[in-house]
Design a protein around this motif. Structure first.
Motif, PDB file in Angstrom:
ATOM      1  N   UNK A   1       0.645  -1.381   0.381  1.00  0.00           N
ATOM      2  CA  UNK A   1      -0.148  -0.186   0.216  1.00  0.00           C
ATOM      3  C   UNK A   1       1.286   1.491  -0.086  1.00  0.00           C
ATOM      4  N   UNK A   2       2.240   1.287   0.941  1.00  0.00           N
ATOM      5  CA  UNK A   2       2.919   2.056   0.168  1.00  0.00           C
ATOM      6  C   UNK A   2       3.377   2.619  -0.587  1.00  0.00           C
ATOM      7  N   UNK A   3       3.731   1.786  -1.178  1.00  0.00           N
ATOM      8  CA  UNK A   3       4.601   1.641  -2.407  1.00  0.00           C
ATOM      9  C   UNK A   3       3.145   2.271  -3.606  1.00  0.00           C
ATOM     10  N   UNK A   4       1.776   2.115  -3.908  1.00  0.00           N
ATOM     11  CA  UNK A   4       1.039   2.731  -4.164  1.00  0.00           C
ATOM     12  C   UNK A   4       0.737   4.016  -3.711  1.00  0.00           C
ATOM     13  N   UNK A   5       1.292   4.290  -2.424  1.00  0.00           N
ATOM     14  CA  UNK A   5       1.264   6.414  -2.220  1.00  0.00           C
ATOM     15  C   UNK A   5       1.917   6.417  -2.687  1.00  0.00           C
ATOM     16  N   UNK A   6       3.117   5.922  -2.949  1.00  0.00           N
ATOM     17  CA  UNK A   6       4.630   6.316  -3.465  1.00  0.00           C
ATOM     18  C   UNK A   6       3.997   6.748  -5.186  1.00  0.00           C
ATOM     19  N   UNK A   7       3.328   5.640  -5.379  1.00  0.00           N
ATOM     20  CA  UNK A   7       3.149   6.151  -7.057  1.00  0.00           C
ATOM     21  C   UNK A   7       2.270   7.497  -7.096  1.00  0.00           C
ATOM     22  N   UNK A   8       1.250   7.404  -6.280  1.00  0.00           N
ATOM     23  CA  UNK A   8       0.103   8.215  -6.986  1.00  0.00           C
ATOM     24  C   UNK A   8       0.594   9.450  -6.917  1.00  0.00           C
ATOM     25  N   UNK A   9       1.776   9.641  -5.494  1.00  0.00           N
ATOM     26  CA  UNK A   9       1.934  11.420  -5.207  1.00  0.00           C
ATOM     27  C   UNK A   9       3.264  10.962  -6.142  1.00  0.00           C
ATOM     28  N   UNK A  10       3.845  10.093  -7.080  1.00  0.00           N
ATOM     29  CA  UNK A  10       4.969  10.772  -7.940  1.00  0.00           C
ATOM     30  C   UNK A  10       6.334  10.874  -6.967  1.00  0.00           C
ATOM     31  N   UNK A  11       6.281  10.004  -6.014  1.00  0.00           N
ATOM     32  CA  UNK A  11       7.476  10.008  -5.255  1.00  0.00           C
ATOM     33  C   UNK A  11       9.088   8.398  -5.759  1.00  0.00           C
ATOM     34  N   UNK A  12       9.450   8.598  -5.683  1.00  0.00           N
ATOM     35  CA  UNK A  12      11.042   7.763  -5.927  1.00  0.00           C
ATOM     36  C   UNK A  12      11.858   7.648  -4.753  1.00  0.00           C
ATOM     37  N   UNK A  13      12.203   6.775  -5.287  1.00  0.00           N
ATOM     38  CA  UNK A  13      13.169   6.377  -3.620  1.00  0.00           C
ATOM     39  C   UNK A  13      12.504   5.457  -2.389  1.00  0.00           C
ATOM     40  N   UNK A  14      13.239   5.208  -1.847  1.00  0.00           N
ATOM     41  CA  UNK A  14      12.802   4.242  -0.823  1.00  0.00           C
ATOM     42  C   UNK A  14      11.706   4.865   0.152  1.00  0.00           C
ATOM     43  N   UNK A  15      10.904   3.878   0.997  1.00  0.00           N
ATOM     44  CA  UNK A  15       9.419   4.015   1.160  1.00  0.00           C
ATOM     45  C   UNK A  15       9.969   5.496   3.109  1.00  0.00           C
ATOM     46  N   UNK A  16       9.069   6.398   2.923  1.00  0.00           N
ATOM     47  CA  UNK A  16       9.532   7.150   3.674  1.00  0.00           C
ATOM     48  C   UNK A  16       8.287   6.753   4.937  1.00  0.00           C
ATOM     49  N   UNK A  17       8.341   7.114   6.414  1.00  0.00           N
ATOM     50  CA  UNK A  17       7.399   7.114   6.952  1.00  0.00           C
ATOM     51  C   UNK A  17       6.300   7.825   6.711  1.00  0.00           C
TER      52      UNK A  17
END
Length: 132
Positions: free
Chosen positions: A90-106
């Protein structure tokens, strides 16, 4: 030539030593034990045993049971692993929605946990907290 860590994990120990060892001494093929500060070199499994005892104590505290069987440990471990996997997915999905890259952040983990709680995939507390 750098080796992919996944390839290194799948190789046999003898193959790994041949690929990574310096070839200046052809008679030496066995790996020498490396002393790591803070560990017991004579019994490398000692650290695992201490960790298992701590995990057992934690499991006893959580379940409230006096004895915890091996199948119970396996079941709790599997459930925990699935829950962490769900949060990471789910956190990776959140990253994809926000167009973030790199490691999963808190912040991604918090948002993933919030979403899973809204979906009902995180159990609610059965006993309310006395002190907030």
């Amino acid at each position: 030539m750098a080796m992919d860590p996944f390839e290194a994990a799948l190789k046999e120990p003898a193959d790994f030593q041949e690929d990574t060892m310096d070839t200046q001494s052809p008679t030496s093929t066995a790996a020498e034990p490396v002393a790591v500060p803070g560990t017991n070199v004579s019994n490398p499994n000692n650290e695992n045993e201490e960790e298992e005892e701590e995990n057992m104590d934690l499991l006893l505290t959580i379940t409230g049971m006096r004895n915890v069987s091996e199948p119970m440990i396996v079941a709790v471990s599997a459930t925990s692993k699935m829950f962490v996997g769900e949060i990471v997915e789910t956190a990776r999905g959140v990253m994809a929605e926000r167009k973030d890259s790199g490691p999963i952040r808190p912040c991604h983990i918090r948002e993933a946990f919030r979403r899973l709680r809204l979906e009902g995939k995180v159990p609610r507390r059965s006993v309310p907290r006395l002190f907030l």
